[in-house]
Design an enzyme around this catalytic site. Structure first.
Site, short mmCIF file in Angstrom:
data_model
loop_
_atom_site.label_atom_id
_atom_site.label_comp_id
_atom_site.label_asym_id
_atom_site.label_seq_id
_atom_site.Cartn_x
_atom_site.Cartn_y
_atom_site.Cartn_z
N HIS A 210 34.67 31.49 30.72
CA HIS A 210 33.46 32.13 30.52
C HIS A 210 32.61 31.52 31.68
O HIS A 210 31.29 31.54 31.48
CB HIS A 210 32.72 32.00 29.14
CG HIS A 210 33.12 32.83 28.04
ND1 HIS A 210 33.74 32.52 26.89
CD2 HIS A 210 33.19 34.45 28.09
CE1 HIS A 210 34.14 33.67 26.28
NE2 HIS A 210 33.82 34.57 26.98
N HIS A 310 39.27 43.64 33.71
CA HIS A 310 37.97 43.37 32.43
C HIS A 310 37.91 44.49 31.72
O HIS A 310 37.51 45.56 32.17
CB HIS A 310 36.92 42.82 33.04
CG HIS A 310 36.07 42.08 32.05
ND1 HIS A 310 34.63 42.76 31.82
CD2 HIS A 310 35.98 41.16 31.22
CE1 HIS A 310 34.00 42.07 31.11
NE2 HIS A 310 34.73 41.08 30.34
#
Length: 403
Positions: A210, A310
């Site tokens: 992240h 993604h």
């Protein structure tokens, strides 16, 4: 000739609807399980197309940006995708640096292709060079809510494998941010080791970071996890630390994946050509949509870099992404939250694609190929900011940002 003229005559965008969807009373901060932003375009002959934009703690700014894009796209010929995108580029001074602007523009671009496919009676992938991949291998994400200990992760991971997935992504770093404590590092190692031992070598483990770490902390974490042979490590350093990626790759052998915060093919070309990334992860809903990402994939192919898009928001995004996946020779694997969505999001699209035994397939119907449930749209309209939890950032899976 007459058919072409007729198609284009009836192809002006006559109506734009901007829709924010959610479920009041049960929302949590993670965007994959809460709000959705959609745009619904209608042409002068009544053909409807859907696009989607991301919402990660920027729902209202993106919603306002959608209204800005509307001013450019209204009345335009939907077939002129490149012209319409370039027209907004001309007016949008900060487009190359504004995720709000690129996200809004992406939604209109995707909806345009949905309409084009419907008008031509073909799925989008047939208009993008045709099918090269018969089915799309998926990896599970969103599966590890409330997991903190190694045992928590393994118990849920076994359920994921039972669903048919052969790969899963997860963030084992708890509430460590910027730096990582010795305890945090030990726990991350224990989680990954537990999964590797418990699931065996045939299940691919994808490490989600992240973008939370400084260069030094990322290197510490990467070196500690190397022995478990991760499939890749996603965003190991803070997104602005491009120089940190080069340093990370000097000391860590795990492949680097990133891309959900890059906004166009030029950004990707820079990262790829400088050798900063091993797997690219563009997000169609913030990096200018379908055609731009077909181009991005081609740039990556020229350098031997695979693509793993993604895909963390809703089913319109998934359908758009799969249409590109079908067409690219350097496809690697596809992110999927589908199995772990709330019911309203699972049911927003009645049909169009399937996820079975860890693989996606598309319906082959025109456009995006999906059938949207208009009743769910009407019953789940919301207006306002997405949920906020001061103890947990919206980019983590709920219940995991703990020591």
């Amino acid at each position: 000739m007459l058919l072409s003229a007729s198609l284009h005559m009836d192809s002006k965008i006559s109506s734009v609807e901007i829709l924010e969807l959610g479920e009041k009373g049960r929302e949590i901060s993670s965007p994959w399980s809460s709000t959705i932003l959609l745009v619904r375009l209608t042409t002068s002959d009544g053909t409807v197309g859907y696009g989607e934009a991301p919402t990660t703690l920027m729902t209202l700014p993106v919603k306002e940006s959608l209204r800005e894009v509307e001013r450019v796209f209204s009345g335009k010929n939907v077939f002129n995708v490149e012209r319409n995108v370039k027209e907004f580029y001309k007016h949008s001074f900060y487009l190359s640096k504004s995720m709000e602007a690129t996200s809004a523009l992406s939604a209109f671009e995707i909806a345009s292709w949905d309409i084009i496919g419907k008008k031509l009676g073909a799925p989008i992938y047939d208009l993008m060079g045709g099918q090269i991949n018969d089915r799309i291998r998926a990896y599970a994400n969103g599966w590890y809510s409330n997991c903190v200990t190694p045992e928590d992760f393994l118990n849920k991971a076994k359920q994921v494998v039972k669903m048919g997935f052969t790969a899963m992504k997860f963030d084992p770093f708890g509430n460590n941010f910027d730096s990582i404590s010795k305890k945090g590092l030990r726990n991350a190692v224990a989680i990954v080791e537990k999964l590797r031992d418990g699931l065996g070598d045939d299940v691919d483990l994808l490490i989600e970071t992240h973008g939370r770490f400084s260069t030094r902390a990322a290197i510490e974490a990467g070196r500690a996890l190397e022995e478990f042979n991760p499939f890749f490590m996603e965003e190991p350093v803070h997104p602005e630390l491009e120089v940190g990626l080069a340093e990370f790759k000097r000391y860590v052998s795990i492949p680097v994946a990133l891309g959900e915060r890059l906004l166009n093919k030029t950004d990707f070309a820079r990262y790829i050509s400088e050798g900063l990334v091993d797997v690219i992860q563009p997000d169609l809903t913030n990096s200018l949509g379908i055609l731009e990402n077909k181009k991005t994939a081609a740039i990556a192919e020229a350098f031997g870099v695979p693509v793993a898009f993604h895909n963390a928001f809703g089913p319109i995004q998934t359908a758009a992404t799969l249409n590109v996946d079908y067409t690219i020779p350097n496809f690697l694997i596809q992110e999927s939250f589908e199995a772990f969505w709330p019911d309203w999001k699972k049911n927003l699209v009645k049909s169009g694609y399937k996820l079975e035994n860890g693989y996606f397939t598309l319906s082959g119907r025109p456009g995006l190929g999906i059938e949207v449930d208009e009743k769910i749209i009407e019953s789940h309209k919301v207006d306002g900011m997405e949920p906020f939890d001061e103890n947990e950032p919206p980019w983590v899976v709920s219940g995991t940002y703990k020591e």
